[in-house]
Scaffold this motif. Structure first.
Motif, PDB file in Angstrom:
ATOM      1  N   GLY A 167       0.988  -1.302   0.277  1.00 40.23           N
ATOM      2  CA  GLY A 167      -0.015   0.121   0.417  1.00 40.23           C
ATOM      3  C   GLY A 167       0.928   0.661   0.092  1.00 40.23           C
ATOM      4  O   GLY A 167       2.006   1.846  -0.329  1.00 40.23           O
ATOM      5  N   TYR A 168      -0.385   2.641   0.578  1.00 44.84           N
ATOM      6  CA  TYR A 168       0.611   3.581   0.077  1.00 44.84           C
ATOM      7  C   TYR A 168      -0.178   4.463   1.281  1.00 44.84           C
ATOM      8  O   TYR A 168      -1.289   4.413   2.270  1.00 44.84           O
ATOM      9  CB  TYR A 168       0.404   4.769  -1.180  1.00 44.84           C
ATOM     10  CG  TYR A 168       0.932   3.389  -2.361  1.00 44.84           C
ATOM     11  CD1 TYR A 168       1.935   3.924  -2.989  1.00 44.84           C
ATOM     12  CD2 TYR A 168      -0.434   3.169  -2.881  1.00 44.84           C
ATOM     13  CE1 TYR A 168       2.362   3.501  -3.707  1.00 44.84           C
ATOM     14  CE2 TYR A 168      -0.150   2.204  -4.311  1.00 44.84           C
ATOM     15  CZ  TYR A 168       1.237   2.513  -4.203  1.00 44.84           C
ATOM     16  OH  TYR A 168       1.678   1.761  -5.904  1.00 44.84           O
ATOM     17  N   PHE A 169       0.558   5.885   1.280  1.00 40.85           N
ATOM     18  CA  PHE A 169       0.048   6.876   2.406  1.00 40.85           C
ATOM     19  C   PHE A 169      -0.123   7.567   1.800  1.00 40.85           C
ATOM     20  O   PHE A 169       0.995   8.257   0.805  1.00 40.85           O
ATOM     21  CB  PHE A 169       1.783   6.649   3.602  1.00 40.85           C
ATOM     22  CG  PHE A 169       1.318   5.989   4.774  1.00 40.85           C
ATOM     23  CD1 PHE A 169       0.082   5.051   4.723  1.00 40.85           C
ATOM     24  CD2 PHE A 169       2.958   5.706   4.854  1.00 40.85           C
ATOM     25  CE1 PHE A 169       0.606   4.279   6.772  1.00 40.85           C
ATOM     26  CE2 PHE A 169       2.553   4.368   6.204  1.00 40.85           C
ATOM     27  CZ  PHE A 169       2.091   4.064   6.692  1.00 40.85           C
ATOM     28  N   ALA A 170      -0.673   8.872   1.763  1.00 38.19           N
ATOM     29  CA  ALA A 170      -1.193   9.458   0.773  1.00 38.19           C
ATOM     30  C   ALA A 170      -1.327  10.810   1.187  1.00 38.19           C
ATOM     31  O   ALA A 170      -2.069  10.860   2.275  1.00 38.19           O
ATOM     32  CB  ALA A 170      -1.494   8.740   0.023  1.00 38.19           C
ATOM     33  N   LYS A 171      -1.888  12.185   0.838  1.00 40.38           N
ATOM     34  CA  LYS A 171      -2.358  12.987   0.690  1.00 40.38           C
ATOM     35  C   LYS A 171      -3.923  13.209  -0.137  1.00 40.38           C
ATOM     36  O   LYS A 171      -3.868  13.147  -1.060  1.00 40.38           O
ATOM     37  CB  LYS A 171      -1.380  14.407   0.724  1.00 40.38           C
ATOM     38  CG  LYS A 171      -0.299  14.049   1.736  1.00 40.38           C
ATOM     39  CD  LYS A 171      -0.404  14.525   2.780  1.00 40.38           C
ATOM     40  CE  LYS A 171       0.355  14.811   3.981  1.00 40.38           C
ATOM     41  NZ  LYS A 171       0.065  15.128   5.543  1.00 40.38           N
ATOM     42  N   GLY A 172      -4.008  14.374   0.249  1.00 40.86           N
ATOM     43  CA  GLY A 172      -5.337  14.512  -0.698  1.00 40.86           C
ATOM     44  C   GLY A 172      -6.953  13.375  -0.480  1.00 40.86           C
ATOM     45  O   GLY A 172      -7.816  13.831  -1.057  1.00 40.86           O
ATOM     46  N   LEU A 173      -7.060  12.422   0.579  1.00 37.32           N
ATOM     47  CA  LEU A 173      -8.059  11.695   0.637  1.00 37.32           C
ATOM     48  C   LEU A 173      -8.870  11.644   2.534  1.00 37.32           C
ATOM     49  O   LEU A 173      -9.676  11.230   2.901  1.00 37.32           O
ATOM     50  CB  LEU A 173      -8.264  10.286   0.415  1.00 37.32           C
ATOM     51  CG  LEU A 173      -7.317  10.120  -0.702  1.00 37.32           C
ATOM     52  CD1 LEU A 173      -7.112   8.659  -0.828  1.00 37.32           C
ATOM     53  CD2 LEU A 173      -8.841  10.469  -2.007  1.00 37.32           C
ATOM     54  N   GLU A 174      -7.573  12.846   2.839  1.00 36.02           N
ATOM     55  CA  GLU A 174      -8.044  13.144   4.448  1.00 36.02           C
ATOM     56  C   GLU A 174      -9.921  13.582   4.643  1.00 36.02           C
ATOM     57  O   GLU A 174     -10.229  12.528   6.415  1.00 36.02           O
ATOM     58  CB  GLU A 174      -7.452  14.111   4.881  1.00 36.02           C
ATOM     59  CG  GLU A 174      -6.089  13.802   4.951  1.00 36.02           C
ATOM     60  CD  GLU A 174      -5.635  14.128   3.089  1.00 36.02           C
ATOM     61  OE1 GLU A 174      -3.773  13.429   3.792  1.00 36.02           O
ATOM     62  OE2 GLU A 174      -5.532  15.079   2.704  1.00 36.02           O
TER      63      GLU A 174
END
Length: 235
Positions: A167-174
């Motif tokens: 998986g990933y850690f991501a921004k923009g989906l908070e």
């Protein structure tokens, strides 16, 4: 001689140490790597909060959701609501650090050394690290799925008892809902779990032989379901 040694400073080991220290048994926690981020959604279910009420007031950045979106293998969406409490999403680095600090502040001792050996010696245990050996009355293994303690006193988990994830850690989906998407041809699922400052997007399966296919499934899902996701790290 050490009264109690806990091997592993994840949530289980740290909370065990905290409760022991709260009852005037001050354990030594052996862990050379915690707290750390790890491949985990970081979701704390409503039932866990009922068992451990302090979680409802934990001063760590996190998300809270009163609903969860489930997507079937065929693509049908179902929204599940929770009448009692909310789901919480945490960074494992921050969550684990808080629990470890709780234990240490209560009187537990953190030994930042890797346990590499365990032997039974005439009614007590000998724990060995790269630096030295320790005599211990009671050993508690909380060192995860590949537990060295388990291997020494019992046996390793079989492949049937393990899984694989990516998986990933991501921004923009908070601000997104917590979402679980079940896979059509593999026994596994994709998750989106906002964690306060960022979001965990991952895929997991109990079928290790399909590991090479999981990344393709996850990337395809992100491209179609949440293309706005800005990946900041991969695990």
């Amino acid at each position: 001689m050490i009264e109690v040694a806990i091997v592993g400073a994840g949530p289980a080991g740290s909370y065990c140490a905290y409760k022991l220290a709260e009852n005037t048994i001050y354990p030594h926690i052996f862990d050379y790597s915690h707290p750390r981020e790890k491949p985990c959604g970081g979701l704390v279910y409503v039932g866990a909060q009922e068992l451990f009420p302090f979680l409802k007031m934990i001063p760590v950045p996190h998300s809270e959701r009163s609903t969860m979106t489930m997507i079937t293998p065929s693509g049908r969406k179902v929204v599940i609501g929770f009448r009692k409490g909310k789901l919480m999403g945490f960074s494992r680095l921050k969550f684990d650090r808080y629990l470890l600090d709780m234990a240490v502040n209560e009187g537990a001792n953190l030994v930042e050394e890797k346990v590499i050996g365990l032997e039974r010696k005439y009614g007590w245990w000998k724990i060995r690290t790269p630096k030295q050996s320790y005599a211990v009355k009671t050993v508690i293994g909380a060192d995860g799925v590949n537990s060295m303690i388990r291997r020494k006193i019992s046996s390793s988990l079989s492949k049937m008892d393990k899984g694989i994830c990516f998986g990933y850690f991501a921004k923009g989906l908070e601000n997104e809902d917590i979402t679980i998407k079940f896979l059509p041809d593999i026994k596994g699922y994709i998750w989106i779990i906002p964690r306060g400052d960022d979001t965990s997007i991952g895929v997991g399966s109990a079928e290790i032989r399909h590991g090479h296919e999981l990344k393709k499934e996850l990337d395809s899902f992100i491209n179609s379901f949440c293309p706005q996701a800005e990946k900041i790290s991969e695990w």
